[in-house]
Structure formats: C-alpha cells, structure tokens
Design a protein around this motif. Structure first.
Motif, PDB file in Angstrom:
ATOM      1  N   GLY A 137      40.314   7.507  40.111  1.00  7.39           N
ATOM      2  CA  GLY A 137      40.079   8.814  39.516  1.00  7.39           C
ATOM      3  C   GLY A 137      40.840   9.944  40.179  1.00  7.39           C
ATOM      4  N   LEU A 138      41.998   9.615  40.752  1.00  8.34           N
ATOM      5  CA  LEU A 138      42.759  10.630  41.471  1.00  8.34           C
ATOM      6  C   LEU A 138      44.120  10.896  40.821  1.00  8.34           C
ATOM      7  N   ALA A 139      44.322  10.344  39.615  1.00  4.89           N
ATOM      8  CA  ALA A 139      45.641  10.460  38.972  1.00  4.89           C
ATOM      9  C   ALA A 139      46.037  11.920  38.763  1.00  4.89           C
ATOM     10  N   GLY A 140      45.037  12.766  38.452  1.00  6.97           N
ATOM     11  CA  GLY A 140      45.337  14.175  38.203  1.00  6.97           C
ATOM     12  C   GLY A 140      45.769  14.933  39.453  1.00  6.97           C
ATOM     13  N   ARG A 141      45.564  14.321  40.625  1.00  3.50           N
ATOM     14  CA  ARG A 141      45.900  14.996  41.884  1.00  3.50           C
ATOM     15  C   ARG A 141      47.081  14.320  42.568  1.00  3.50           C
ATOM     16  N   ALA A 142      47.834  13.527  41.804  1.00  6.00           N
ATOM     17  CA  ALA A 142      48.890  12.693  42.385  1.00  6.00           C
ATOM     18  C   ALA A 142      49.912  13.486  43.189  1.00  6.00           C
ATOM     19  N   GLY A 152      36.400  14.441  50.065  1.00  6.25           N
ATOM     20  CA  GLY A 152      36.055  13.317  49.202  1.00  6.25           C
ATOM     21  C   GLY A 152      37.282  12.688  48.568  1.00  6.25           C
ATOM     22  N   GLU A 153      38.226  13.545  48.168  1.00  2.00           N
ATOM     23  CA  GLU A 153      39.450  13.021  47.548  1.00  2.00           C
ATOM     24  C   GLU A 153      40.254  12.167  48.502  1.00  2.00           C
ATOM     25  N   ARG A 154      40.230  12.547  49.786  1.00  2.00           N
ATOM     26  CA  ARG A 154      40.956  11.747  50.773  1.00  2.00           C
ATOM     27  C   ARG A 154      40.338  10.360  50.904  1.00  2.00           C
ATOM     28  N   ARG A 155      39.004  10.298  50.814  1.00  2.00           N
ATOM     29  CA  ARG A 155      38.357   8.987  50.867  1.00  2.00           C
ATOM     30  C   ARG A 155      38.798   8.141  49.676  1.00  2.00           C
ATOM     31  N   GLN A 156      38.854   8.790  48.502  1.00  2.00           N
ATOM     32  CA  GLN A 156      39.296   8.069  47.292  1.00  2.00           C
ATOM     33  C   GLN A 156      40.732   7.580  47.464  1.00  2.00           C
ATOM     34  N   LEU A 157      41.567   8.453  48.063  1.00  3.61           N
ATOM     35  CA  LEU A 157      42.970   8.088  48.254  1.00  3.61           C
ATOM     36  C   LEU A 157      43.088   6.868  49.172  1.00  3.61           C
ATOM     37  N   GLU A 158      42.267   6.828  50.214  1.00  3.08           N
ATOM     38  CA  GLU A 158      42.310   5.663  51.103  1.00  3.08           C
ATOM     39  C   GLU A 158      41.966   4.380  50.353  1.00  3.08           C
ATOM     40  N   GLU A 174      32.457   3.833  56.160  1.00  9.09           N
ATOM     41  CA  GLU A 174      31.768   5.017  55.641  1.00  9.09           C
ATOM     42  C   GLU A 174      32.530   5.730  54.518  1.00  9.09           C
ATOM     43  N   PRO A 175      32.779   5.031  53.427  1.00 15.64           N
ATOM     44  CA  PRO A 175      33.544   5.663  52.341  1.00 15.64           C
ATOM     45  C   PRO A 175      32.805   6.826  51.674  1.00 15.64           C
ATOM     46  N   MET A 176      31.474   6.863  51.793  1.00 16.39           N
ATOM     47  CA  MET A 176      30.715   7.921  51.111  1.00 16.39           C
ATOM     48  C   MET A 176      30.620   9.194  51.961  1.00 16.39           C
ATOM     49  N   ALA A 177      30.975   9.085  53.246  1.00 17.04           N
ATOM     50  CA  ALA A 177      30.751  10.215  54.156  1.00 17.04           C
ATOM     51  C   ALA A 177      31.425  11.473  53.626  1.00 17.04           C
ATOM     52  N   GLY A 178      30.657  12.536  53.570  1.00 14.06           N
ATOM     53  CA  GLY A 178      31.215  13.820  53.162  1.00 14.06           C
ATOM     54  C   GLY A 178      31.365  13.997  51.668  1.00 14.06           C
ATOM     55  N   MET A 179      30.909  13.029  50.896  1.00  8.78           N
ATOM     56  CA  MET A 179      31.000  13.170  49.439  1.00  8.78           C
ATOM     57  C   MET A 179      29.723  13.800  48.902  1.00  8.78           C
ATOM     58  N   PRO A 181      26.769  14.353  45.905  1.00  6.28           N
ATOM     59  CA  PRO A 181      25.964  13.336  45.198  1.00  6.28           C
ATOM     60  C   PRO A 181      26.718  12.734  44.006  1.00  6.28           C
ATOM     61  N   GLU A 182      27.432  13.588  43.281  1.00 10.23           N
ATOM     62  CA  GLU A 182      28.195  13.105  42.124  1.00 10.23           C
ATOM     63  C   GLU A 182      29.258  12.104  42.554  1.00 10.23           C
ATOM     64  N   GLY A 183      29.997  12.474  43.617  1.00  8.90           N
ATOM     65  CA  GLY A 183      31.057  11.616  44.145  1.00  8.90           C
ATOM     66  C   GLY A 183      30.495  10.290  44.630  1.00  8.90           C
ATOM     67  N   SER A 184      29.377  10.333  45.338  1.00 11.48           N
ATOM     68  CA  SER A 184      28.764   9.099  45.832  1.00 11.48           C
ATOM     69  C   SER A 184      28.374   8.185  44.682  1.00 11.48           C
ATOM     70  N   LYS A 185      27.841   8.797  43.632  1.00  8.38           N
ATOM     71  CA  LYS A 185      27.405   8.002  42.478  1.00  8.38           C
ATOM     72  C   LYS A 185      28.598   7.302  41.826  1.00  8.38           C
ATOM     73  N   ASN A 186      29.689   8.068  41.642  1.00  6.40           N
ATOM     74  CA  ASN A 186      30.884   7.483  41.035  1.00  6.40           C
ATOM     75  C   ASN A 186      31.461   6.376  41.894  1.00  6.40           C
ATOM     76  N   LEU A 187      31.490   6.630  43.218  1.00  5.04           N
ATOM     77  CA  LEU A 187      32.077   5.642  44.115  1.00  5.04           C
ATOM     78  C   LEU A 187      31.215   4.374  44.150  1.00  5.04           C
ATOM     79  N   THR A 188      29.893   4.557  44.117  1.00  3.60           N
ATOM     80  CA  THR A 188      28.990   3.404  44.086  1.00  3.60           C
ATOM     81  C   THR A 188      29.287   2.532  42.868  1.00  3.60           C
ATOM     82  N   ALA A 189      29.426   3.179  41.729  1.00  3.44           N
ATOM     83  CA  ALA A 189      29.724   2.421  40.501  1.00  3.44           C
ATOM     84  C   ALA A 189      31.061   1.711  40.629  1.00  3.44           C
ATOM     85  N   PHE A 190      32.031   2.399  41.256  1.00  6.93           N
ATOM     86  CA  PHE A 190      33.363   1.803  41.400  1.00  6.93           C
ATOM     87  C   PHE A 190      33.339   0.589  42.315  1.00  6.93           C
ATOM     88  N   LEU A 191      32.667   0.725  43.469  1.00  5.70           N
ATOM     89  CA  LEU A 191      32.612  -0.390  44.431  1.00  5.70           C
ATOM     90  C   LEU A 191      31.873  -1.573  43.838  1.00  5.70           C
TER      91      LEU A 191
END
Lengths: 249, 324
Positions: A137-142, A152-158, A174-179, A181-191
C-alpha cells in the motif's frame, strides 16, 4: 508435519555477565506465524539479530532451508532468503521508497557490478519494486525520500523490501511499533495473507495482533524460553501471565 | 525539463571551454595554462569524488594515486629520453596514451592494495590509515635517488598525443578538457548504474545494503580502485602540465587539497570538483599575487561552505540532490 524452514538449536549469547540468549531452541514451520513475545529486555531483538547475522552467537546453531548458516554473514543469509525488518527502521534515507526496494530487486537479480545501464530506466528493476510497494500500500509514495516517510510508512517500506527479496522466511521485529490503530489493522490483515508465501517469525508487543495472527507463540524472559504453544496454551500458562501478560490475557 | 543543476553544469562546462579559447586567441597564454590546471585538478577530484562523494569513503591519501600517476609519466618519459629500459627490457615512452594506461594501472594496483586493507576500517581510522599509506609512498619517493628523490624529476619535453601538438598551450588544454569531460560522463554513468546504487546505498546505510544481500566491502573496494585510477590519470596529466614531478604530488597537503575541492564544490555532485577547482585556482592565482597567505582565504571560503552551504557551491545554487 512439514520440515521446519528455520531451526534454532541451543543458542547462547552473553554480553559480559548478562546472558541475553540462554540456550534458546525454536523453529519456524512452513505456512506459520510464530510470534516471539516477552517483556522489554527479554532478549527478543538479540535473538532476531543472531538469526539475521548481525550478532554472532557464543554457541549453538542456526539452520535455514536445510543448511547450517551459523557461520554466514548478513549478506549471505539475505541471499539465501532470510528477509528481515528492523525494530528501528533501517533504510537508505536519501533514496526514494522506490529506489530502496529497487536495491533489493537488484540484489536478487545477481551482481551489482553493472556499470552501464541507468537504474531509473531499467524496467527489470522498477516493475518488481513497484509491485512490492503496491502490495504493502505504498505505491502512491514511491517517489518520496525514505527520510521523509512517516514512521508507519517506513515500516511498510521495510516489508516491501523483504517481499522484493522473495524471502523464504520473514523476520519481523516489531512491525506494528509506532503505527496507528488503522495501520495496525491493515498490517495485521496483510501479514495474515503473507504467511502462505513464507513463514514469519514475528516479534511484537501489540498483543491484539499477536493473538489474532500467531499459530504458535514463544515467550522469552531473561533470555530464556519460558513457554511455547498455541495462543490458548499461552493465554492459560500461569508462568507467562506472571512474567508478561498480566491482565492482558 | 532540465533541472537547475543540469543547466548550471552546462554553463560551467561551456565557461571552462570558452574562457581559455578566448584567452588563447587574445594572446593571453597564461590563462590557458591556468584553465588547464583547473581541468586537471578537477579530474583528480572527480576520481576522489567516486570514493568520497558516492561511497562516503573519506580518503586522506589520494595524493598517493595522483603522485603515482605523475611518476609514471615522469619515469616513462625519462627512460624514453635515456633509451634505457625500465625493467625486463621494457622501454620508456613519450606517448601519452601508453603513459595514461600505465599510470592508471599502477595507481589502480596501489588502490587495490591500500583499499583492501583500509576498507576493513571505517570513520576516523579509515582517514588515518589512508593518510599513513600515502605518507609511506611519499617518503619512499623522497629517498629513492634513481628518480630525483627530494628534487623530483623533470620531463624535458611534454609527452605527445597522436594528432595533437601538446607543446602549445591550447591543444594541450583541449586534450585535458576532453579527458575531464570523459571522466565526468563516466562518473555520471557509474552513479546511475546498479553499481552506483549499491555504492551510494552503502554510504547511506551499510546494514541495509547487507540485509538485502549485497556485501558492501567488495562494492567499496571496486569504487576505491576506480577512484584511484581516475586520480592517477590526473596525476599523469599534471606531470605533463608542469613538465615536472616531485614528491610534493604525493604529500598529505595534496590529499587535503583534493578533499577541499570537493567540499567547496559539492560532495557527490557531478560538477562539484569542477567548481572546487575553479575556486581553488582563482584564489591561488589572484590572492596568491597579493599575499603569500592566500590559503587563509581558502580556509575562510571552506568555513563558509561548511557552515552555510553543506551541499557546496553546487548545492547552494542548484538545491539539494534528488535521487529518482
């Protein structure tokens, strides 16, 4: 049962008098998310760093994809398919998000001793990198410099970088650190979907995420494994409740 | 659309060509020589810019490669004159093309040896160990009587290049300018290629590079060798410009000057070394005529850049660099 992808046997690491890793043995099986939890200072990051190769263990062995990798360096382990993210994001700050992922694609495609073709005109690098960014979900920030991305975006980039490496196992610190609630939810679904691609060893403090995702949980305390089991077993374990979970369970 | 930096670079490239050509037709040959000095120093700094600018490797020993290139030119020319073989019956030569190849091979080998050891360290230790190696070579040159020792070595007549009358200032300048242009094109190609991506990423975050499976050491060593070769080539031209080689080309002051040029112009920027060399030579010439202490003003300029314009003059005029 399928053979484990990653087998850590009897790993020991001490810093002076502090035994940071105390005879730890854990494994990671295909298709699973294995969560590593424990209080701060329990030795989770030290363990991840030994698996990734940034810290050398004093004794014990690490087998990955049926080979002993204990003596290999960081780069060699990454080439064999061990993809990691860092507790504190570790990126090339002056490069754009896209170029950070392109570096991983370049590494996968072989030698970096290529001197002629400009990378920014090389679709063999750009396309796989964009598709990894798209997946997290980071294509728009390429084109944004990594230094200017939000935490949070840096975690996604990693994670996008680990994806682009085509890793055979993921070590996520700790991929959720600093995200939020919305970000954590999305990342949970992704993982949740990612485990089908390659198993995940997940260090995480967000217990909602851990309980939602983990197939197995290992609890560390003072460098020692105090329990391993399913989510239910860990929730019920009295020693774990005392050492770590408290009321959260 | 062209970026501001591209336009600025084009203006600089044009100015460095037009000024000496005009001066030459106006009969002011001295300015042609100054411009040649700019081009050669810039070339040396372009070499260092590969290691320092792209790779973040602060080498305080690049005078070693500059001097080795210079001595390659001087020694080959001396043997061509005396008709005595150098070693194993190999003759000297007055042909620049051969001299350049020898200069680059010799400085590349030296960079391989120095880099292989130095790159196992980082930070201040890397700076000190590169300095130490360069000083070793400096003292070796001083105590080696066969090629002039402390007094240096003269080149009786400037070496030759097919189709160019190198004895006249303008053709020799154009030759140096052409080599500089080729080196700049090479720098840009390197920077934008996969090798450059890995090298620049190693500067920004070594752990990240290793974590994707690229070993930073080999990338850096290759960059250090290429860097030394380009600076060695500049040394060969510098010897031909002055028709003289001396241990001062190997001195730590020379290493420092190359670093200063890059910092003044802009670290890692394509035309940073060119701007730095222009400022250096202009200060040296004008202020050097007024006061012996012209380097005081060079120091002031450096201080100003470090305090107020971290990207050097290029950074000041063209803004921060963009990496795709």
């Amino acid at each position: 049962m399928a053979e484990p992808v990653l087998v850590i046997s009897d790993l020991v690491k001490s810093f002076g008098a502090l035994l940071a890793t105390d005879h730890v043995s854990i494994d990671l099986r295909p298709g699973e998310i294995h969560a590593l939890i424990g209080p701060n200072g329990a030795g989770k990051s030290t363990l991840i760093n030994q698996i990734a190769g940034t810290i050398r263990p004093d004794s014990g062995s690490i087998r990955f994809a049926d080979e002993d990798i204990t003596a290999h360096g960081v780069a060699e382990r990454a080439r064999r398919g061990l993809g990691r993210t860092f507790q504190v994001s570790s990126l090339a700050p002056e490069f754009s998000a896209l170029r950070n992922v392109m570096l991983a694609v370049q590494a996968v495609q072989g030698s970096s001793f290529r001197f002629f073709r400009p990378v920014m005109r090389d679709d063999r690098l750009i396309e796989p990198a964009m598709s990894a960014l798209y997946r997290v979900g980071l294509a728009g920030r390429a084109s944004v410099r990594a230094a200017e991305l939000s935490h949070g975006e840096r975690r996604q980039l990693e994670i996008a970088i680990a994806l682009a490496l085509g890793s055979k196992a993921f070590l996520l610190d700790e991929p959720m650190a600093g995200m939020g609630p919305e970000g954590s939810k999305n990342l949970t679904a992704f993982l949740d979907g990612l485990r089908a691609e390659a198993p995940i060893l997940l260090v995480e403090h967000d217990m909602d995420a851990v309980f939602a995702l983990a197939d197995r949980i290992t609890v560390l305390d003072y460098g020692r494994v105090i329990a391993t089991g399913s989510v239910e077993e860990i929730r019920r374990n009295p020693e774990v409740r005392r050492a770590y979970l408290g009321d959260q369970a | 659309m062209m970026s501001r930096e591209t336009i600025l670079n084009a203006v600089l490239a044009l100015a460095l060509l037009v000024v000496p050509v005009t001066a030459s037709y106006a009969g002011e040959q001295f300015y042609v020589t100054l411009a040649t000095r700019v081009a050669i120093l810039a070339l040396g700094a372009v070499g260092l810019n590969i290691a320092l600018g792209l790779g973040g490797l602060v080498s305080f020993g690049h005078a070693a490669f500059f001097g080795i290139g210079g001595y390659a030119a001087g020694i080959l020319a001396q043997h061509a004159l005396s008709m005595e073989p150098i070693v194993f019956g190999l003759p000297g030569t007055k042909q620049m093309l051969v001299i350049w190849l020898v200069a680059m091979a010799a400085s590349g080998l030296a960079a391989l040896a120095i880099g292989a050891i130095s790159l196992r360290t980082a930070g201040v230790y890397f700076i000190m160990i590169t300095l130490a190696f360069a000083q070793m070579i400096y003292y070796f040159a001083i105590s080696w009587p066969a090629y002039g020792g402390e007094d240096g070595l003269s080149i009786a007549l400037r070496n030759s290049f097919p189709g160019v009358n190198t004895l006249r200032p303008l053709p020799f300048f154009l030759l140096c300018y052409g080599v500089l242009a080729a080196a700049l094109a090479f720098f840009l190609m390197l920077k934008n290629a996969r090798f450059g991506a890995a090298l620049q990423a190693s500067r920004q975050n070594e752990v990240r590079v290793a974590s994707v499976g690229i070993g930073p050491y080999r990338i850096r060593l290759a960059a250090f060798i290429i860097s030394g070769m380009v600076t060695g080539l500049a040394g060969a031209l510098f010897a031909d410009l002055n028709r003289f080689v001396s241990p001062s080309m190997l001195s730590w002051q020379m290493s420092g000057e190359l670093i200063v040029l890059i910092i003044l112009g802009g670290v890692g920027r394509l035309f940073g070394p060119v701007v730095g060399a222009v400022i250096f030579v202009v200060l040296e010439f004008w202020l050097g005529g007024i006061t012996e202490r012209w380097q005081f003003f060079l120091g002031l300029a450096l201080l100003g850049v470090v305090l107020f314009a971290r990207g050097g003059v290029i950074g000041l005029l063209a803004g921060r660099e963009r990496h795709g």
